[in-house]
Design an enzyme around this catalytic site. Sequence first.
Site, PDB file in Angstrom:
ATOM      1  N   GLU A 272       4.929 -31.916  37.957  1.00 34.13           N
ATOM      2  CA  GLU A 272       3.557 -32.243  38.336  1.00 34.13           C
ATOM      3  C   GLU A 272       2.816 -32.943  37.199  1.00 34.13           C
ATOM      4  O   GLU A 272       2.808 -32.463  36.063  1.00 34.13           O
ATOM      5  CB  GLU A 272       2.823 -30.955  38.723  1.00 34.13           C
ATOM      6  N   LYS A 337      -1.633 -34.271  46.668  1.00 31.13           N
ATOM      7  CA  LYS A 337      -1.835 -32.840  46.885  1.00 31.13           C
ATOM      8  C   LYS A 337      -3.010 -32.589  47.828  1.00 31.13           C
ATOM      9  O   LYS A 337      -4.080 -33.172  47.678  1.00 31.13           O
ATOM     10  CB  LYS A 337      -2.082 -32.151  45.540  1.00 31.13           C
ATOM     11  N   CYS A 388       2.798 -27.865  43.329  1.00 31.27           N
ATOM     12  CA  CYS A 388       2.349 -26.577  42.799  1.00 31.27           C
ATOM     13  C   CYS A 388       2.267 -25.521  43.897  1.00 31.27           C
ATOM     14  O   CYS A 388       3.220 -25.308  44.631  1.00 31.27           O
ATOM     15  CB  CYS A 388       1.032 -26.749  42.049  1.00 31.27           C
TER      16      CYS A 388
END
Length: 516
Positions: A272, A337, A388
């Site tokens: 990430e 995301k 995540c």
Amino acid sequence: MNKHWLLPILSGIFIGTSYIPFPPWASLFCFVPLWLFWMQQTRLKEVIIGGMITSFVFTLIGFNWITYLLHEFAHLPWFFAGIGMLVYALVAHLFVPIAGGLWFWGKQKFNWSPSLSLGLLALITILSEANSFTLFDWNFGYSWYGANIPVYQWAEIIGFSGLSALTLLTNLPLYIAWQKRGQTCGKLIFASVIVGFILLNFGGLWLKNRLPQPDASFTTLLVQASTENSEKMAAELGESSREDILKRYMALTDQGIQAHKNLAIDFVLWPETAFPALLGDAFKADPYPMALAQFIRERQLPLITGAYSFEDTSRLITNSLFVLDKEGNIIQPHYSKTILLAFGEYIPGEQWFPGIRDWLPATGQFARGAGPTTLLTLNDYKMGAQICYEGLFPQFSRELAKLGAQFIVNTTNDSWYGTWQEPYQHLYMTLARGVEFRRPVIRVTNTGISTVSLASGGILEQSPIHKPWTGIYKVPYLKTPPTTFYQQWFWLMPILLWGALAVLLGFGICSRFKQK
């Protein structure tokens, strides 16, 4: 301390020491002491306080990494980080006192019979846990996976949330067995639970062994640079730190390639926001994207990397995941995301009360992605993207599975949480999606734990924590994965639990009318 509160404390200890990284040694009876305490009470106040004590104790034991997070992320001195941990422990798991309060109110209001009251106590506890609000969406099912106990294989049927419900439900017969421990029926109930648990584990092994054999495989190189938070924050402000981080990833990638030069690597995976600059078609002429494209082109090796990008409509930064082919060209669409971290990537309620940002100026302000609406592609691979803690939400992964994802790629940065509990909790909670939907999960993190889990739930080599590392994996997968029962009947367990609650409540109402 007043012995009156020992039973709630005991339940808190049982729960806290049965969650990852601890084995689930007390999960099947962890609520029994608290339920015994609640059954003895005649006032709502004691029920609520008992539940608060239990939740406070198990939060301190099982989630004390919050202290490190407050120190590292919020830059609080250790004393104030400890105070913050105590406050968090008071409010993090209010489902316990809420469950006790709802049950006690119903028992007093409707005068439930002892057996009905006990059944409703278990169901209300289960449903309160399943529907509680928490930033870190854990449950009692994950511990079985963390301890590699085969019962976790049933997650492909009922999900880990279903396993959590069954784990809590098992507290009910063990409560009865304890109450009747001096009688033959109590011993029989206890023995039945043990036999049932053993049979479920054999069933888990059967579920694992019946999986279809993979018909394809790929080889991937995972790169973990272990970039410290101070370096990542400096990279947002200065060019020199960006250059250092990019060179570190490139050097580690070259080391991994050289160490496995006899293997044909299909793609490299960076974690990430590993790429320390903006990436996207609008930025391909910028120095860092050009350097990255040249690096890839010279090695003729595709790369999947986390990076920041830009959302045109809102003019906000995105936390994104990009695929670059062996020529260094971006393969669209990329993924941004969607499930953002509260107080890390956005401020809850800011759209209605913009002035909140004046109080929290250091909090990130990211645009949300479109969700799991498309797959990443490279050659013939169909990849489901997660960034995540999106991996903690089963419905998100279900949508990826419905799109036909052959495997899941999860990029993470766990550098804020220390080395004790959270990296292990987050690891198993992310890899759990692979068991539920029977797909491999490739997880690469900034500081660990990076690894690969197979469709069977088996976990391959795990990276060290907070150390630079590279690992190469040959990952078998199915080109067309079958639909699991859990994927098809995703809402079955919630429907059954709410249905059982409705039936028991209806039975209680009918009984009361008959009494009148």
